[in-house]
Design an enzyme around this catalytic site. Structure first.
Site, PDB file in Angstrom:
ATOM      1  N   HIS A 200      -7.717  -5.711   1.545  1.00  0.00           N
ATOM      2  CA  HIS A 200      -6.573  -4.841   1.232  1.00  0.00           C
ATOM      3  C   HIS A 200      -5.269  -5.344   1.844  1.00  0.00           C
ATOM      4  CE1 HIS A 200      -4.426  -1.277   0.131  1.00  0.00           C
ATOM      5  NE2 HIS A 200      -4.240  -0.892   1.383  1.00  0.00           N
TER       6      HIS A 200
ATOM      7  N   SER B 144       0.825  -1.202   0.000  1.00  0.00           N
ATOM      8  CA  SER B 144       0.000   0.000   0.000  1.00  0.00           C
ATOM      9  C   SER B 144       0.870   1.267   0.000  1.00  0.00           C
ATOM     10  CB  SER B 144      -0.960  -0.061   1.195  1.00  0.00           C
ATOM     11  OG  SER B 144      -2.000   0.863   1.073  1.00  0.00           O
TER      12      SER B 144
ATOM     13  N   ASP C 216     -10.465  -5.619  -3.548  1.00  0.00           N
ATOM     14  CA  ASP C 216      -9.852  -4.714  -2.583  1.00  0.00           C
ATOM     15  C   ASP C 216     -10.655  -3.416  -2.562  1.00  0.00           C
ATOM     16  OD1 ASP C 216      -8.343  -3.017  -1.044  1.00  0.00           O
ATOM     17  OD2 ASP C 216      -6.467  -3.311  -2.133  1.00  0.00           O
TER      18      ASP C 216
END
Length: 267
Positions: free
Chosen positions: A248, A98, A220
């Site tokens: 996620h 991320s 996600d």
């Protein structure tokens, strides 16, 4: 100086210290280095492994958080480069989840020779929907999210965690995520969230020269698959691979899928 940087980011050296390859794992928002506990050990035999926490991620690192310094992802990129310099790391394979992956991308743009290749797991250069770009969030939904964080942080965390983690049949994962989220100081979490969700590094990713493996879970809520297609199209040396995970945080909920996806690239 060595103590301050390694302490600041709670740096740990693991794996095979004589190995030629160095793997650095970087976590995303709401987690810390423990997010890699099911993935990192798979590389201990063949690689030197470095784990660290971004400043503000937990009680250990929050004393070093300065809102004036950490106003953009470039500050986290600078911290990565500090760690590399302290440990004299070269030819690093950087694995980032991320926003942690995007911080690594910015670091690699600053010191390209320190990195050999990158793995970006469910990463995004921009989270806000715009004309001809699907980032996943409207500005209104982000305003609402930040308002919830501000009004009752722990209630927000307990609702946000299962939504982002998905996998309702395995609630232990959402519980673990809620725990690391709640371990953040609320004002620091809000400041970091704003930096991440309002960031736009779409122009930066077009300049990354390194071979980059984009690993994207199929479902996600935070980073839709359109983002990965966008990155594949605009990054000079990107390869996109999908893994059959939801949520996620696939390195927590689908560690084996993540290991299988990145191992050939690492080797």
């Amino acid at each position: 100086m060595i103590m301050s940087i390694l302490t600041r980011n709670n740096v740990r050296l693991l794996g095979n210290q004589q190995a030629d390859k160095t793997l650095v794992f970087a976590h995303g928002f709401g987690t810390d280095q423990t997010a890699w506990s099911e993935v990192a050990p798979a590389f201990f035999d063949d690689c030197r492994v470095v784990l660290f926490d971004y400043v503000g991620a937990n009680e250990k690192t929050v004393p070093f958080f300065n809102p004036k310094k950490y106003r953009q992802l470039y500050s986290y990129a600078d911290d990565i480069l500090d760690i590399f310099e302290e440990l004299d790391l070269k030819d690093v394979i950087f694995v980032g989840h991320s926003a942690g992956g995007m911080s690594g991308t910015l670091a690699a743009l600053q010191e390209p020779t320190w990195f050999s290749r990158l793995v970006l797991l469910n990463a995004s250069p921009c989270y806000v929907n715009e004309e001809n770009y699907t980032g996943g969030f409207s500005t209104e939904s982000l305003d609402d999210l930040f308002a919830q964080m501000e009004s009752n942080f722990h209630a927000w965390a307990s609702g946000f965690a299962p939504m982002v983690m998905a996998n309702p049949d395995r609630p232990q994962f959402a519980s673990a995520f809620a725990k690391t989220l709640s371990a953040m100081r609320p004002d620091v979490a809000l400041a970091i969230a704003k930096v991440i969700f309002y960031s736009d590094h779409r122009s930066d990713i077009t300049r990354l020269p390194h071979q980059t493996l984009l690993v994207q879970g199929k479902v996600d809520i935070a980073v839709p698959v359109d983002v990965s297609y966008y990155m594949e199209k605009h990054m000079p040396n990107a390869i996109l691979t999908f893994i059959n995970t939801e949520g996620h945080l696939p390195h927590i909920s689908g560690a084996q899928e993540v290991i299988q996806a990145i191992r050939p690239f690492v080797n």
